[in-house]
Enzyme design. Structure first.
Site, PDB file in Angstrom:
ATOM      1  N   TRP A  46      48.599   5.324  25.610  1.00  0.00           N
ATOM      2  CA  TRP A  46      48.662   6.633  26.270  1.00  0.00           C
ATOM      3  C   TRP A  46      48.154   7.764  25.391  1.00  0.00           C
ATOM      4  CZ3 TRP A  46      54.181   6.603  28.994  1.00  0.00           C
ATOM      5  CH2 TRP A  46      54.170   5.641  30.009  1.00  0.00           C
ATOM      6  N   GLU A  90      41.081   6.363  15.918  1.00  0.00           N
ATOM      7  CA  GLU A  90      41.402   7.801  15.840  1.00  0.00           C
ATOM      8  C   GLU A  90      42.284   8.082  14.622  1.00  0.00           C
ATOM      9  OE1 GLU A  90      42.743   8.138  19.895  1.00  0.00           O
ATOM     10  OE2 GLU A  90      40.679   7.773  20.541  1.00  0.00           O
ATOM     11  N   GLU A 148      37.698  -2.808  19.093  1.00  0.00           N
ATOM     12  CA  GLU A 148      37.346  -1.575  19.792  1.00  0.00           C
ATOM     13  C   GLU A 148      36.124  -0.942  19.135  1.00  0.00           C
ATOM     14  OE1 GLU A 148      40.927   0.204  22.015  1.00  0.00           O
ATOM     15  OE2 GLU A 148      41.093   0.874  19.953  1.00  0.00           O
ATOM     16  N   GLY A 205      42.823   2.873  27.124  1.00  0.00           N
ATOM     17  CA  GLY A 205      43.188   4.270  26.903  1.00  0.00           C
ATOM     18  C   GLY A 205      43.218   5.033  28.217  1.00  0.00           C
ATOM     19  N   GLY A 206      42.130   5.728  28.516  1.00  0.00           N
ATOM     20  CA  GLY A 206      42.061   6.614  29.684  1.00  0.00           C
ATOM     21  C   GLY A 206      42.578   5.993  30.973  1.00  0.00           C
TER      22      GLY A 206
HETATM   23  P1  PGA Z   1      39.557   4.283  26.190  1.00  0.00           P
HETATM   24  O1  PGA Z   1      40.451   4.147  24.857  1.00  0.00           O
HETATM   25  O2  PGA Z   1      39.961   3.160  27.101  1.00  0.00           O
HETATM   26  O3  PGA Z   1      39.915   5.645  26.749  1.00  0.00           O
HETATM   27  O4  PGA Z   1      38.132   4.194  25.766  1.00  0.00           O
HETATM   28  C1  PGA Z   1      40.728   2.892  24.307  1.00  0.00           C
HETATM   29  C2  PGA Z   1      41.516   3.065  23.046  1.00  0.00           C
HETATM   30  O5  PGA Z   1      41.292   4.046  22.313  1.00  0.00           O
HETATM   31  O6  PGA Z   1      42.405   2.254  22.734  1.00  0.00           O
END
Ligand code: PGA
Length: 250
Positions: A10, A98, A168, A234-235
């Site tokens: 999230w 991130e 990722e 994520g999104g």
């Molecule tokens: P995303 O993010 O699906 O929004 O690209 C994935 C993540 O950062 O785990």
């Protein structure tokens, strides 16, 4: 056969009210259908108690988005593995790109976080992946190998029997640019082979998730690849319906 796993990340989104609704929606959807992968959500620390109450006894697992690299003490702003366990945390992301990009996580601190999680029985989800520049310079395999090596050096290869890996590609996270099924499979296969060279049994068993703009309309193709065991979302995990669709597309 490896069990499939879909994990929602999230990130720093929502409010207490909207996140409770989101969790309730996912739990209700999972209750309504038995045909789905194992699922979990990694929520902001402060929402762990409330979301923990909602997921208790359900098929939705609970995770954190980070975990301290130390057990306890004078580490202002960090949250220890032992604290996360008190709130029913089963998973913790470690080394999300991130965290590596904006908060200075290194392969070494990521490895330490990985070990702290395991010491408390939390399953670390080790996030690895290359940037666009690294991909264009043909460094993808070398980058993921180094990210793995530092964790293997500290934790030992056997620690991977109780861990999850999330591949990722940084260029695909939040950008809408998903890796193609074949691009993702190629790296997943490489990761599994790299582990197999050290321990075949662990390589056969470990779940390797794909993350980076995974959505209901591309999840099926990705998840059909032989070395892709699910996703880190994520999104698309911020909407119960789309997250459930992804969980059901395995
Ligand atoms: P995303 O993010 O699906 O929004 O690209 C994935 C993540 O950062 O785990």
């Amino acid at each position: 056969m490896r069990q499939s796993l879909v994990v929602g990340n999230w990130k720093m989104n929502g409010t207490l009210a909207t996140n409770k609704l989101l969790a309730e929606g996912i739990v209700a959807g999972l209750n309504a259908s038995s045909e789905s992968a194992a699922c979990a959500v990694c929520v902001p620390f402060v929402y762990l108690p409330s979301i923990g109450d909602i997921v208790k006894g359900s098929r939705l697992g609970l995770g954190a988005q980070n975990i301290a690299n130390k057990a306890s003490g004078a580490f202002t702003g960090e949250v220890a593995a032992s604290m996360l366990v008190e709130f029913g945390c089963q998973y913790a992301l470690v080394g999300h790109s991130e965290r590596r990009t904006y908060y200075g996580d290194t392969n070494q601190t990521v490895a330490e976080r990985f070990c702290q999680a395991q010491e408390q029985g939390i399953t670390p989800i080790l996030c690895i992946g290359e940037t666009l520049a690294q991909r264009e310079n043909n460094q993808t395999f070398a980058v993921v190998e180094e990210q793995l090596d530092v964790v293997i050096a500290l934790a030992g290869i056997h620690a991977f029997s109780k861990a999850v890996i999330a591949y990722e590609p940084v260029w695909a996270i939040g950008t809408g640019k998903t890796a193609t099924d074949e691009q993702a499979q190629e790296v997943h296969h490489h990761i599994r082979s790299y582990i197999a060279a050290k321990d075949q049994t662990i390589a056969d068993k470990i779940q390797i998730l794909y993350g980076g703009s995974a959505k209901p309309d591309n999840a099926k193709g990705l998840f059909a690849m032989p070395d892709i065991d699910g996703g880190l979302i994520g999104g698309a995990s911020l909407d119960a319906e789309s997250f459930l669709q992804i969980c059901h597309s395995i």
